[in-house]
Scaffold this motif. Structure first.
Motif, PDB file in Angstrom:
ATOM      1  N   SER A   9       0.837  -1.245  -0.119  1.00 35.55           N
ATOM      2  CA  SER A   9      -0.212  -0.134  -0.007  1.00 35.55           C
ATOM      3  C   SER A   9       1.108   1.037   0.097  1.00 35.55           C
ATOM      4  CB  SER A   9      -0.894  -0.025   1.163  1.00 35.55           C
ATOM      5  OG  SER A   9      -1.592   1.058   1.233  1.00 35.55           O
ATOM      6  N   VAL A  10       0.501   2.183  -0.715  1.00 37.75           N
ATOM      7  CA  VAL A  10       1.380   3.342  -1.057  1.00 37.75           C
ATOM      8  C   VAL A  10       0.723   4.454  -0.489  1.00 37.75           C
ATOM      9  CG1 VAL A  10       2.654   2.575  -2.880  1.00 37.75           C
ATOM     10  CG2 VAL A  10       0.685   3.780  -3.338  1.00 37.75           C
ATOM     11  N   GLY A  11       1.419   5.196   0.257  1.00 42.56           N
ATOM     12  CA  GLY A  11       0.880   6.726   0.982  1.00 42.56           C
ATOM     13  C   GLY A  11       1.487   7.775   0.015  1.00 42.56           C
ATOM     14  N   ILE A  12       0.717   8.675  -0.539  1.00 38.54           N
ATOM     15  CA  ILE A  12       0.836   9.781  -1.504  1.00 38.54           C
ATOM     16  C   ILE A  12       0.317  10.807  -1.209  1.00 38.54           C
ATOM     17  CG2 ILE A  12       1.564   8.335  -3.514  1.00 38.54           C
ATOM     18  CD1 ILE A  12      -1.139   8.925  -4.902  1.00 38.54           C
TER      19      ILE A  12
ATOM     20  N   ASP B  45       3.525  13.052  -4.526  1.00 39.48           N
ATOM     21  CA  ASP B  45       4.846  12.710  -3.762  1.00 39.48           C
ATOM     22  C   ASP B  45       4.547  11.446  -3.062  1.00 39.48           C
ATOM     23  OD1 ASP B  45       6.042  15.202  -4.498  1.00 39.48           O
ATOM     24  OD2 ASP B  45       5.005  16.339  -2.775  1.00 39.48           O
ATOM     25  N   LEU B  46       5.616  10.645  -3.008  1.00 38.86           N
ATOM     26  CA  LEU B  46       5.595   9.373  -2.452  1.00 38.86           C
ATOM     27  C   LEU B  46       5.672   9.556  -0.904  1.00 38.86           C
ATOM     28  CD1 LEU B  46       5.148   6.501  -2.550  1.00 38.86           C
ATOM     29  CD2 LEU B  46       7.620   6.242  -2.889  1.00 38.86           C
TER      30      LEU B  46
END
Length: 155
Positions: free
Chosen positions: A55-58, A96-97
């Protein structure tokens, strides 16, 4: 299986995937992926049994509506709805990651682990002293009964 998680079809998909894995192994054979003397498990059947993904937070800096191309905050379309046969979604143009997390159920079902390293010492333990790193190693996982799913312990 990934797209059917939490549906009534998940168990059927699981059983059918196991049957397909056995058919492929019995018909064609299976080997671990090899790069020199290192090994990886890349089998989609084996990896599907590991219920973990990413899971990515951006932080979205710029996005547009897939229907009209305008800023989603300023257009009349609602994300997820269908307009003239076309589903509306946000097209992220710039972001932005912030972080990447290992989770049991990723929001994007395809964000799953695609390969796992298989340590040569583990192969040595299973195959015995005759094993020489660098030789092809057969995978017989699908010949045995399904060991079940491996769930990620979160916490």
């Amino acid at each position: 299986m990934d797209w059917l998680e939490d549906t009534e079809w998940f168990d059927v998909a699981h059983q059918e995937l196991d049957h397909a894995g056995r058919f492929v192994r019995e018909t064609f054979g299976c080997v671990l992926h090899q790069e020199g003397t290192t090994y990886k498990q890349r089998c989609p059947v084996a990896l599907a049994h590991m219920r973990a993904g990413f899971s990515v937070g951006i932080a979205v800096r710029e996005a547009e509506c897939s229907i009209c191309g305008r800023d989603p905050e300023e257009c009349p379309h609602i994300t997820g709805r269908v307009y003239n046969g076309q589903r509306c979604f946000r097209v992220i143009k710039r972001c932005d990651l912030l972080d990447v997390s290992l989770v049991s159920r990723p929001a994007q079902p395809d964000a799953r682990i695609m390969a796992l390293a298989v340590p040569t010492d583990a192969l040595q333990d299973v195959l015995g002293p005759e094993f020489i790193p660098g030789v092809p190693v057969s995978c017989n996982r699908c010949l045995a009964p399904c060991p079940g799913l491996t769930e990620l312990e979160e916490g």
